[in-house]
Design a protein around this motif. Structure first.
Motif, short mmCIF file in Angstrom:
data_model
loop_
_atom_site.label_atom_id
_atom_site.label_comp_id
_atom_site.label_asym_id
_atom_site.label_seq_id
_atom_site.Cartn_x
_atom_site.Cartn_y
_atom_site.Cartn_z
N ASP A 9 -1.46 1.50 -16.75
CA ASP A 9 -2.80 1.07 -17.13
C ASP A 9 -3.35 0.23 -15.96
O ASP A 9 -2.58 -0.28 -15.14
CB ASP A 9 -2.70 0.22 -18.41
CG ASP A 9 -3.99 -0.48 -18.72
OD1 ASP A 9 -5.03 0.21 -18.82
OD2 ASP A 9 -3.98 -1.73 -18.84
N ASP A 11 -6.49 -2.23 -16.15
CA ASP A 11 -7.08 -3.55 -16.43
C ASP A 11 -6.13 -4.47 -17.17
O ASP A 11 -5.60 -4.12 -18.23
CB ASP A 11 -8.38 -3.38 -17.21
CG ASP A 11 -9.50 -2.94 -16.28
OD1 ASP A 11 -9.61 -3.52 -15.20
OD2 ASP A 11 -10.24 -2.00 -16.64
N THR A 13 -3.30 -5.10 -16.36
CA THR A 13 -1.92 -4.69 -16.08
C THR A 13 -1.68 -4.83 -14.57
O THR A 13 -0.74 -5.49 -14.15
CB THR A 13 -1.67 -3.25 -16.56
OG1 THR A 13 -1.85 -3.22 -17.99
CG2 THR A 13 -0.24 -2.81 -16.23
N ASP A 181 -0.89 -3.32 -20.87
CA ASP A 181 -1.01 -4.58 -21.61
C ASP A 181 -1.49 -4.39 -23.05
O ASP A 181 -1.42 -5.32 -23.84
CB ASP A 181 -1.98 -5.54 -20.90
CG ASP A 181 -3.42 -5.05 -20.98
OD1 ASP A 181 -3.70 -3.95 -20.46
OD2 ASP A 181 -4.25 -5.75 -21.59
MG LIG Z 1 -5.41 -2.90 -19.99
#
Ligand SMILES: [Mg+2]
Length: 228
Positions: A9, A11, A13, A181
């Protein structure tokens, strides 16, 4: 090595979306000649979170997502005379400008690229996701980049992972690790698709969901331990 591919991922992360978004929001206020008040961003975040959930569950389309998060926010705080799409456009321009990696992300990528193929699997807007990777000069780390807005489906939808698999020339599912995340999009999507998952839980949040990632890390460098 247990894996050949790491599906990251983007954003929150690898990139610091939280900080970039706050700065882009403030910059948009200045550009629009508005006075940002304490708490405005938190109110926006609540609406943004809600519309993203609606979008990920296919209840609204991408244009509605872009517009409604700012329209709802402006209605709630009494800002008039600006369209949600206009606010969104300016916000996204600044989001590209305020791109930052999370601590340790570049050394991690430098190390992993020696032994693994890396891919980006991201739910985000086509106006910004690739430009942000380019701005931070990290595009070349990745053998495949899959952006939900470009393909019309989002994580956790299996159709998103079908396209990601295709973009990577169909590696064996048991040779892929999904790192992200978000429980609701990254982990749920990976688990449901039959992939191993690592929850990048940098804020050490409690897991109140019924989604059970295979691994959990609290710092990016802990990824090394489970890949050796
Ligand atoms: Mg994310």
């Amino acid at each position: 090595m247990r894996y050949d591919w790491i599906f990251f991922d983007l954003d929150n992360t690898l990139m610091d979306f939280t900080e970039a978004s706050k700065l882009a929001f403030s910059s948009a206020f200045q550009t629009l000649g508005l006075r940002e008040e304490e708490g405005h961003y938190a109110i926006y975040e609540n609406y943004n979170h809600q519309v993203w959930l609606d979008f990920e569950e296919n209840r609204i389309d991408g244009i509605t997502l872009r517009r409604k998060r700012f329209d709802d926010f402006m209605l709630a705080v009494g800002i008039k005379g600006i369209g949600g799409l206009e606010f969104n456009r300016i916000y996204l321009e600044f989001l590209v400008e305020h791109s930052f990696m999370l601590d340790g992300a570049i050394p991690l990528l430098d190390d992993l690229k020696k032994n693994f193929s890396l891919a980006i699997i991201t739910n985000g807007f086509k106006e910004v996701q690739r430009p942000r990777l380019d701005r931070l000069k990290i595009t070349d780390y990745f053998s495949a980049i899959v952006v939900s807005d470009e393909i019309g489906v989002s994580k956790p939808d299996a159709a998103f992972f079908d396209i990601a698999m295709s973009a990577c020339s169909f590696p064996s599912k048991d040779r892929i690790l999904v790192v992200g995340d978000s429980l609701n999009s990254d982990m749920k999507g990976g688990v449901n698709y039959g992939l191993d998952t690592c929850w990048c839980n940098l804020k050490k949040l409690p897991n109140h969901s019924d989604i059970l990632p295979m691994y959990e890390i609290h710092r990016l460098d802990q990824l090394h331990e489970l890949l050796d």
